[in-house]
Scaffold this motif. Sequence first.
Motif, PDB file in Angstrom:
ATOM      1  N   LEU A   1     -80.766  15.031 -56.024  1.00  0.00           N
ATOM      2  CA  LEU A   1     -80.015  15.172 -57.298  1.00  0.00           C
ATOM      3  C   LEU A   1     -78.879  14.302 -57.150  1.00  0.00           C
ATOM      4  CD1 LEU A   1     -79.391  19.096 -57.091  1.00  0.00           C
ATOM      5  CD2 LEU A   1     -80.707  17.736 -58.803  1.00  0.00           C
ATOM      6  N   GLU A   2     -78.367  13.990 -55.981  1.00  0.00           N
ATOM      7  CA  GLU A   2     -77.144  12.685 -55.908  1.00  0.00           C
ATOM      8  C   GLU A   2     -77.784  11.312 -56.419  1.00  0.00           C
ATOM      9  OE1 GLU A   2     -74.380  11.586 -52.241  1.00  0.00           O
ATOM     10  OE2 GLU A   2     -76.338  10.575 -52.326  1.00  0.00           O
ATOM     11  N   ASP A   3     -79.077  10.947 -55.820  1.00  0.00           N
ATOM     12  CA  ASP A   3     -79.417   9.654 -56.298  1.00  0.00           C
ATOM     13  C   ASP A   3     -79.510   9.592 -57.602  1.00  0.00           C
ATOM     14  OD1 ASP A   3     -80.892   7.350 -55.483  1.00  0.00           O
ATOM     15  OD2 ASP A   3     -82.814   8.111 -56.255  1.00  0.00           O
ATOM     16  N   LYS A   4     -79.627  10.357 -58.539  1.00  0.00           N
ATOM     17  CA  LYS A   4     -79.793  10.539 -59.875  1.00  0.00           C
ATOM     18  C   LYS A   4     -78.324  10.200 -60.341  1.00  0.00           C
ATOM     19  CE  LYS A   4     -84.166  13.041 -60.059  1.00  0.00           C
ATOM     20  NZ  LYS A   4     -84.608  14.594 -60.590  1.00  0.00           N
ATOM     21  N   ARG A   5     -77.384  10.769 -60.120  1.00  0.00           N
ATOM     22  CA  ARG A   5     -76.125  11.008 -60.596  1.00  0.00           C
ATOM     23  C   ARG A   5     -75.015   9.933 -60.094  1.00  0.00           C
ATOM     24  NH1 ARG A   5     -76.291  17.612 -59.705  1.00  0.00           N
ATOM     25  NH2 ARG A   5     -78.046  17.741 -60.886  1.00  0.00           N
ATOM     26  N   ILE A   6     -75.308   9.639 -59.000  1.00  0.00           N
ATOM     27  CA  ILE A   6     -74.201   8.451 -58.540  1.00  0.00           C
ATOM     28  C   ILE A   6     -74.016   7.255 -59.367  1.00  0.00           C
ATOM     29  CG2 ILE A   6     -73.644   6.992 -56.206  1.00  0.00           C
ATOM     30  CD1 ILE A   6     -72.704  10.092 -56.084  1.00  0.00           C
ATOM     31  N   LYS A   7     -72.995   6.495 -59.426  1.00  0.00           N
ATOM     32  CA  LYS A   7     -73.016   5.439 -60.250  1.00  0.00           C
ATOM     33  C   LYS A   7     -72.404   4.282 -59.229  1.00  0.00           C
ATOM     34  CE  LYS A   7     -73.812   7.726 -63.847  1.00  0.00           C
ATOM     35  NZ  LYS A   7     -75.096   7.795 -64.632  1.00  0.00           N
ATOM     36  N   ASP A   8     -72.964   3.197 -59.803  1.00  0.00           N
ATOM     37  CA  ASP A   8     -72.529   1.950 -59.035  1.00  0.00           C
ATOM     38  C   ASP A   8     -71.420   1.285 -59.639  1.00  0.00           C
ATOM     39  OD1 ASP A   8     -73.037  -0.568 -57.254  1.00  0.00           O
ATOM     40  OD2 ASP A   8     -73.898  -1.418 -59.134  1.00  0.00           O
ATOM     41  N   PRO A   9     -70.211   1.020 -58.614  1.00  0.00           N
ATOM     42  CA  PRO A   9     -68.930   0.309 -59.223  1.00  0.00           C
ATOM     43  C   PRO A   9     -69.476  -1.174 -59.497  1.00  0.00           C
ATOM     44  CG  PRO A   9     -68.676   1.031 -56.775  1.00  0.00           C
ATOM     45  CD  PRO A   9     -70.178   1.226 -57.334  1.00  0.00           C
ATOM     46  N   ASP A  10     -70.376  -1.765 -59.189  1.00  0.00           N
ATOM     47  CA  ASP A  10     -70.389  -3.256 -59.793  1.00  0.00           C
ATOM     48  C   ASP A  10     -71.023  -3.082 -61.259  1.00  0.00           C
ATOM     49  OD1 ASP A  10     -69.585  -4.220 -57.414  1.00  0.00           O
ATOM     50  OD2 ASP A  10     -71.656  -4.214 -56.235  1.00  0.00           O
ATOM     51  N   THR A  11     -72.006  -2.160 -61.651  1.00  0.00           N
ATOM     52  CA  THR A  11     -72.311  -2.228 -62.805  1.00  0.00           C
ATOM     53  C   THR A  11     -71.298  -1.772 -63.783  1.00  0.00           C
ATOM     54  OG1 THR A  11     -74.481  -1.315 -61.895  1.00  0.00           O
ATOM     55  CG2 THR A  11     -73.982  -0.644 -64.183  1.00  0.00           C
ATOM     56  N   TYR A  12     -70.426  -0.810 -63.383  1.00  0.00           N
ATOM     57  CA  TYR A  12     -69.188  -0.239 -64.055  1.00  0.00           C
ATOM     58  C   TYR A  12     -68.330  -1.649 -64.385  1.00  0.00           C
ATOM     59  CZ  TYR A  12     -64.896   2.029 -65.169  1.00  0.00           C
ATOM     60  OH  TYR A  12     -63.604   2.491 -65.824  1.00  0.00           O
ATOM     61  N   ALA A  13     -68.276  -2.376 -63.495  1.00  0.00           N
ATOM     62  CA  ALA A  13     -67.403  -3.571 -63.494  1.00  0.00           C
ATOM     63  C   ALA A  13     -68.131  -4.624 -64.555  1.00  0.00           C
ATOM     64  CB  ALA A  13     -67.012  -4.042 -62.259  1.00  0.00           C
ATOM     65  N   VAL A  14     -69.295  -4.609 -64.385  1.00  0.00           N
ATOM     66  CA  VAL A  14     -70.114  -5.654 -65.179  1.00  0.00           C
ATOM     67  C   VAL A  14     -69.947  -5.214 -66.860  1.00  0.00           C
ATOM     68  CG1 VAL A  14     -72.371  -6.558 -66.127  1.00  0.00           C
ATOM     69  CG2 VAL A  14     -71.375  -6.640 -63.487  1.00  0.00           C
ATOM     70  N   LEU A  15     -70.072  -3.900 -66.806  1.00  0.00           N
ATOM     71  CA  LEU A  15     -70.094  -3.216 -68.244  1.00  0.00           C
ATOM     72  C   LEU A  15     -68.841  -3.417 -68.930  1.00  0.00           C
ATOM     73  CD1 LEU A  15     -72.185  -0.044 -67.784  1.00  0.00           C
ATOM     74  CD2 LEU A  15     -72.685  -2.284 -69.141  1.00  0.00           C
ATOM     75  N   ASN A  16     -67.734  -3.251 -67.852  1.00  0.00           N
ATOM     76  CA  ASN A  16     -66.263  -3.387 -68.728  1.00  0.00           C
ATOM     77  C   ASN A  16     -66.134  -4.923 -68.668  1.00  0.00           C
ATOM     78  OD1 ASN A  16     -63.569  -3.390 -69.020  1.00  0.00           O
ATOM     79  ND2 ASN A  16     -62.958  -2.104 -67.018  1.00  0.00           N
ATOM     80  N   TYR A  17     -66.344  -5.719 -67.926  1.00  0.00           N
ATOM     81  CA  TYR A  17     -66.017  -7.163 -68.016  1.00  0.00           C
ATOM     82  C   TYR A  17     -66.687  -7.939 -69.161  1.00  0.00           C
ATOM     83  CZ  TYR A  17     -65.531 -12.305 -66.880  1.00  0.00           C
ATOM     84  OH  TYR A  17     -65.110 -13.494 -66.939  1.00  0.00           O
ATOM     85  N   PHE A  18     -67.927  -7.478 -69.294  1.00  0.00           N
ATOM     86  CA  PHE A  18     -68.751  -8.248 -70.554  1.00  0.00           C
ATOM     87  C   PHE A  18     -68.846  -7.578 -71.939  1.00  0.00           C
ATOM     88  CE2 PHE A  18     -70.898 -10.182 -66.773  1.00  0.00           C
ATOM     89  CZ  PHE A  18     -70.532 -11.451 -67.212  1.00  0.00           C
ATOM     90  N   PHE A  19     -68.496  -6.211 -71.714  1.00  0.00           N
ATOM     91  CA  PHE A  19     -68.666  -5.383 -72.936  1.00  0.00           C
ATOM     92  C   PHE A  19     -67.395  -4.498 -73.036  1.00  0.00           C
ATOM     93  CE2 PHE A  19     -72.883  -6.098 -71.357  1.00  0.00           C
ATOM     94  CZ  PHE A  19     -73.442  -7.128 -72.542  1.00  0.00           C
ATOM     95  N   LEU A  20     -66.302  -5.331 -73.432  1.00  0.00           N
ATOM     96  CA  LEU A  20     -64.987  -4.387 -73.640  1.00  0.00           C
ATOM     97  C   LEU A  20     -64.954  -3.389 -74.565  1.00  0.00           C
ATOM     98  CD1 LEU A  20     -62.425  -7.137 -72.810  1.00  0.00           C
ATOM     99  CD2 LEU A  20     -62.791  -5.000 -71.460  1.00  0.00           C
ATOM    100  N   ALA A  21     -66.296  -2.974 -75.209  1.00  0.00           N
ATOM    101  CA  ALA A  21     -66.227  -2.305 -76.216  1.00  0.00           C
ATOM    102  C   ALA A  21     -66.708  -0.792 -75.993  1.00  0.00           C
ATOM    103  CB  ALA A  21     -67.758  -2.542 -77.130  1.00  0.00           C
ATOM    104  N   GLY A  22     -66.424  -0.302 -74.639  1.00  0.00           N
ATOM    105  CA  GLY A  22     -66.396   0.990 -73.974  1.00  0.00           C
ATOM    106  C   GLY A  22     -67.588   1.378 -73.345  1.00  0.00           C
ATOM    107  N   LEU A  23     -68.532   0.343 -73.133  1.00  0.00           N
ATOM    108  CA  LEU A  23     -69.974   0.984 -72.371  1.00  0.00           C
ATOM    109  C   LEU A  23     -69.764   1.557 -71.016  1.00  0.00           C
ATOM    110  CD1 LEU A  23     -72.312  -2.045 -73.520  1.00  0.00           C
ATOM    111  CD2 LEU A  23     -72.150   0.175 -74.442  1.00  0.00           C
ATOM    112  N   HIS A  24     -68.647   1.011 -70.345  1.00  0.00           N
ATOM    113  CA  HIS A  24     -68.295   1.458 -68.944  1.00  0.00           C
ATOM    114  C   HIS A  24     -67.972   2.864 -69.106  1.00  0.00           C
ATOM    115  CE1 HIS A  24     -64.719  -0.145 -70.653  1.00  0.00           C
ATOM    116  NE2 HIS A  24     -64.072   0.454 -69.811  1.00  0.00           N
ATOM    117  N   HIS A  25     -67.174   3.315 -70.243  1.00  0.00           N
ATOM    118  CA  HIS A  25     -66.858   4.784 -70.131  1.00  0.00           C
ATOM    119  C   HIS A  25     -68.338   5.601 -70.336  1.00  0.00           C
ATOM    120  CE1 HIS A  25     -62.816   4.068 -70.384  1.00  0.00           C
ATOM    121  NE2 HIS A  25     -62.688   3.303 -71.311  1.00  0.00           N
ATOM    122  N   PHE A  26     -69.218   5.224 -71.275  1.00  0.00           N
ATOM    123  CA  PHE A  26     -70.451   5.873 -71.482  1.00  0.00           C
ATOM    124  C   PHE A  26     -71.300   6.045 -70.082  1.00  0.00           C
ATOM    125  CE2 PHE A  26     -69.854   4.271 -75.719  1.00  0.00           C
ATOM    126  CZ  PHE A  26     -70.023   5.683 -76.403  1.00  0.00           C
TER     127      PHE A  26
END
Length: 123
Positions: free
Chosen positions: A29-54
């Motif tokens: 279950l954990e494998d499906k739910r845990i998020k990667d900080p680098d993906t979050y940062a990339v979504l925030n950096y390149f797309f300040l349109a809120g994708l990192h929140h999603f």
Amino acid sequence: MDELKQEEDAIRKEITALPDAKRKEYYRLEDKRIKDPDTYAVLNYFFLAGLHHFYLGNELKGILNAMAMLIGIILFGMFGWVLILIVLIIELPQLFRSQTIVQAHNNKVMRETLNEVKFGRSQ
């Protein structure tokens, strides 16, 4: 960050104490739910349109952020640049705190997943 790491370590100790079958279920279950900080940062950096929140499951924040950026772009000549600037001021610190934000999210997910495995789906 140290507090979050200590919390994660405590959760990991509880996971280790689970019987084999429940521990395997937890990791599945954990494998499906845990998020990667680098993906979050990339979504925030390149797309300040809120994708990192999603990405972290905060749909309302994502929608509000995306709407603010869209309105800012559409009305850029009038006052839209102010709206875009406000979004940037709010979102930019999150880029630099991405590790902490995602660690807190993952700790919450780990705790919820552990409770689900330990006590059943009713939790």
